[in-house]
Design a protein around this motif. Structure first.
Motif, PDB file in Angstrom:
ATOM      1  N   GLN A  85      -5.734 -18.105   1.354  1.00 15.36           N
ATOM      2  CA  GLN A  85      -6.974 -17.955   2.120  1.00 15.36           C
ATOM      3  C   GLN A  85      -7.818 -16.861   1.479  1.00 15.36           C
ATOM      4  O   GLN A  85      -7.313 -15.800   1.127  1.00 15.36           O
ATOM      5  N   LYS A  86      -9.098 -17.130   1.342  1.00 12.93           N
ATOM      6  CA  LYS A  86     -10.004 -16.112   0.822  1.00 12.93           C
ATOM      7  C   LYS A  86     -11.097 -15.848   1.851  1.00 12.93           C
ATOM      8  O   LYS A  86     -11.318 -16.627   2.765  1.00 12.93           O
ATOM      9  N   SER A  87     -11.760 -14.759   1.687  1.00 22.22           N
ATOM     10  CA  SER A  87     -12.825 -14.369   2.600  1.00 22.22           C
ATOM     11  C   SER A  87     -13.965 -15.373   2.549  1.00 22.22           C
ATOM     12  O   SER A  87     -14.312 -15.890   1.490  1.00 22.22           O
ATOM     13  N   SER A  88     -14.576 -15.602   3.685  1.00 26.82           N
ATOM     14  CA  SER A  88     -15.751 -16.477   3.728  1.00 26.82           C
ATOM     15  C   SER A  88     -16.924 -15.843   2.990  1.00 26.82           C
ATOM     16  O   SER A  88     -17.862 -16.525   2.604  1.00 26.82           O
ATOM     17  N   PHE A  89     -16.872 -14.538   2.738  1.00 23.35           N
ATOM     18  CA  PHE A  89     -17.922 -13.851   1.988  1.00 23.35           C
ATOM     19  C   PHE A  89     -17.859 -14.166   0.496  1.00 23.35           C
ATOM     20  O   PHE A  89     -18.772 -13.855  -0.247  1.00 23.35           O
ATOM     21  N   SER A  90     -16.739 -14.743   0.050  1.00 25.71           N
ATOM     22  CA  SER A  90     -16.568 -15.036  -1.376  1.00 25.71           C
ATOM     23  C   SER A  90     -17.290 -16.302  -1.812  1.00 25.71           C
ATOM     24  O   SER A  90     -17.344 -16.592  -2.986  1.00 25.71           O
ATOM     25  N   GLY A  91     -17.802 -17.058  -0.881  1.00 25.85           N
ATOM     26  CA  GLY A  91     -18.451 -18.314  -1.237  1.00 25.85           C
ATOM     27  C   GLY A  91     -17.431 -19.433  -1.351  1.00 25.85           C
ATOM     28  O   GLY A  91     -16.256 -19.262  -1.068  1.00 25.85           O
ATOM     29  N   PHE A  92     -17.889 -20.584  -1.766  1.00 26.43           N
ATOM     30  CA  PHE A  92     -17.017 -21.742  -1.839  1.00 26.43           C
ATOM     31  C   PHE A  92     -16.940 -22.249  -3.262  1.00 26.43           C
ATOM     32  O   PHE A  92     -17.806 -21.983  -4.082  1.00 26.43           O
ATOM     33  N   GLU A 101      -7.185 -13.197  -2.525  1.00 32.69           N
ATOM     34  CA  GLU A 101      -6.694 -14.243  -1.628  1.00 32.69           C
ATOM     35  C   GLU A 101      -5.403 -13.773  -0.964  1.00 32.69           C
ATOM     36  O   GLU A 101      -4.619 -13.040  -1.564  1.00 32.69           O
ATOM     37  N   LEU A 102      -5.182 -14.200   0.267  1.00 34.22           N
ATOM     38  CA  LEU A 102      -3.992 -13.860   1.042  1.00 34.22           C
ATOM     39  C   LEU A 102      -3.236 -15.124   1.409  1.00 34.22           C
ATOM     40  O   LEU A 102      -3.839 -16.177   1.616  1.00 34.22           O
ATOM     41  N   ALA A 103      -1.906 -14.993   1.538  1.00 35.51           N
ATOM     42  CA  ALA A 103      -1.089 -16.118   2.003  1.00 35.51           C
ATOM     43  C   ALA A 103       0.168 -15.577   2.661  1.00 35.51           C
ATOM     44  O   ALA A 103       0.702 -14.537   2.268  1.00 35.51           O
ATOM     45  N   ALA A 104       0.654 -16.289   3.669  1.00 37.98           N
ATOM     46  CA  ALA A 104       1.926 -15.942   4.291  1.00 37.98           C
ATOM     47  C   ALA A 104       3.043 -16.482   3.405  1.00 37.98           C
ATOM     48  O   ALA A 104       3.073 -17.665   3.089  1.00 37.98           O
ATOM     49  N   ILE A 105       3.923 -15.585   2.981  1.00 38.90           N
ATOM     50  CA  ILE A 105       5.057 -15.992   2.162  1.00 38.90           C
ATOM     51  C   ILE A 105       6.252 -16.283   3.061  1.00 38.90           C
ATOM     52  O   ILE A 105       7.024 -17.196   2.814  1.00 38.90           O
ATOM     53  N   SER A 106       6.391 -15.502   4.107  1.00 37.42           N
ATOM     54  CA  SER A 106       7.423 -15.682   5.127  1.00 37.42           C
ATOM     55  C   SER A 106       6.898 -15.002   6.381  1.00 37.42           C
ATOM     56  O   SER A 106       5.830 -14.395   6.346  1.00 37.42           O
ATOM     57  N   GLY A 138       1.445 -12.357   0.743  1.00 40.56           N
ATOM     58  CA  GLY A 138       1.126 -12.319  -0.678  1.00 40.56           C
ATOM     59  C   GLY A 138      -0.357 -12.073  -0.866  1.00 40.56           C
ATOM     60  O   GLY A 138      -1.184 -12.579  -0.104  1.00 40.56           O
ATOM     61  N   LEU A 139      -0.700 -11.287  -1.870  1.00 42.87           N
ATOM     62  CA  LEU A 139      -2.092 -11.042  -2.243  1.00 42.87           C
ATOM     63  C   LEU A 139      -2.222 -11.357  -3.729  1.00 42.87           C
ATOM     64  O   LEU A 139      -1.331 -11.041  -4.515  1.00 42.87           O
ATOM     65  N   ARG A 140      -3.319 -11.977  -4.105  1.00 38.35           N
ATOM     66  CA  ARG A 140      -3.567 -12.259  -5.514  1.00 38.35           C
ATOM     67  C   ARG A 140      -5.061 -12.236  -5.793  1.00 38.35           C
ATOM     68  O   ARG A 140      -5.875 -12.410  -4.899  1.00 38.35           O
ATOM     69  N   GLU A 141      -5.400 -12.015  -7.049  1.00 39.84           N
ATOM     70  CA  GLU A 141      -6.782 -12.065  -7.524  1.00 39.84           C
ATOM     71  C   GLU A 141      -7.028 -13.486  -8.011  1.00 39.84           C
ATOM     72  O   GLU A 141      -6.199 -14.054  -8.722  1.00 39.84           O
ATOM     73  N   SER A 142      -8.149 -14.063  -7.648  1.00 41.46           N
ATOM     74  CA  SER A 142      -8.427 -15.452  -8.015  1.00 41.46           C
ATOM     75  C   SER A 142      -8.487 -15.652  -9.533  1.00 41.46           C
ATOM     76  O   SER A 142      -8.201 -16.738 -10.023  1.00 41.46           O
ATOM     77  N   ASP A 143      -8.830 -14.591 -10.282  1.00 35.86           N
ATOM     78  CA  ASP A 143      -8.877 -14.693 -11.743  1.00 35.86           C
ATOM     79  C   ASP A 143      -7.487 -14.756 -12.374  1.00 35.86           C
ATOM     80  O   ASP A 143      -7.337 -15.271 -13.476  1.00 35.86           O
ATOM     81  N   ALA A 147      -1.414 -16.217 -10.983  1.00 38.00           N
ATOM     82  CA  ALA A 147       0.035 -16.147 -11.178  1.00 38.00           C
ATOM     83  C   ALA A 147       0.592 -14.766 -10.845  1.00 38.00           C
ATOM     84  O   ALA A 147       1.790 -14.612 -10.645  1.00 38.00           O
ATOM     85  N   THR A 148      -0.265 -13.753 -10.777  1.00 34.41           N
ATOM     86  CA  THR A 148       0.169 -12.399 -10.439  1.00 34.41           C
ATOM     87  C   THR A 148       0.024 -12.211  -8.934  1.00 34.41           C
ATOM     88  O   THR A 148      -1.086 -12.231  -8.408  1.00 34.41           O
ATOM     89  N   ILE A 149       1.158 -12.036  -8.261  1.00 36.16           N
ATOM     90  CA  ILE A 149       1.164 -11.950  -6.800  1.00 36.16           C
ATOM     91  C   ILE A 149       1.798 -10.639  -6.367  1.00 36.16           C
ATOM     92  O   ILE A 149       2.904 -10.300  -6.785  1.00 36.16           O
ATOM     93  N   LEU A 150       1.080  -9.898  -5.547  1.00 33.67           N
ATOM     94  CA  LEU A 150       1.576  -8.671  -4.944  1.00 33.67           C
ATOM     95  C   LEU A 150       2.099  -9.033  -3.565  1.00 33.67           C
ATOM     96  O   LEU A 150       1.420  -9.735  -2.808  1.00 33.67           O
ATOM     97  N   THR A 151       3.295  -8.577  -3.214  1.00 33.44           N
ATOM     98  CA  THR A 151       3.833  -8.862  -1.888  1.00 33.44           C
ATOM     99  C   THR A 151       3.963  -7.574  -1.091  1.00 33.44           C
ATOM    100  O   THR A 151       4.222  -6.501  -1.637  1.00 33.44           O
ATOM    101  N   THR A 152       3.766  -7.710   0.204  1.00 34.29           N
ATOM    102  CA  THR A 152       3.875  -6.572   1.120  1.00 34.29           C
ATOM    103  C   THR A 152       4.177  -7.129   2.512  1.00 34.29           C
ATOM    104  O   THR A 152       4.223  -8.335   2.717  1.00 34.29           O
ATOM    105  N   THR A 153       4.337  -6.251   3.452  1.00 33.42           N
ATOM    106  CA  THR A 153       4.525  -6.671   4.835  1.00 33.42           C
ATOM    107  C   THR A 153       3.159  -6.789   5.507  1.00 33.42           C
ATOM    108  O   THR A 153       2.169  -6.249   5.009  1.00 33.42           O
TER     109      THR A 153
END
Length: 68
Positions: free
Chosen positions: A8-15, A23-28, A33-38, A41-47
């Protein structure tokens, strides 16, 4: 770790493709997970808690762009 399918990305980012954004995603239930659209493949994970605090700080104006 298998990357999540639904990011999921912010609606401010356009389409569409080519829009730079974080971008954010639920991993569990306990990991986000957080990643840069550019570099998807590089994903940062946190709680969820630190992400919640970050989003709250952003939306309440705690982070502001300094004036030049």
């Amino acid at each position: 770790m298998t990357p999540p399918e639904h990011w999921q990305k912010s609606s401010f980012s356009g389409f569409g493709d080519g829009n730079d954004c974080v971008e954010l995603a639920a991993i569990s239930p306990h990991m986000v997970g957080l990643r840069e659209s550019d570099t998807p493949a590089t994903i940062l994970t946190t709680t969820p808690t630190p992400v919640t605090h970050l989003l709250h700080a952003i939306t309440t104006g705690r982070f502001r762009v300094p004036r030049a």
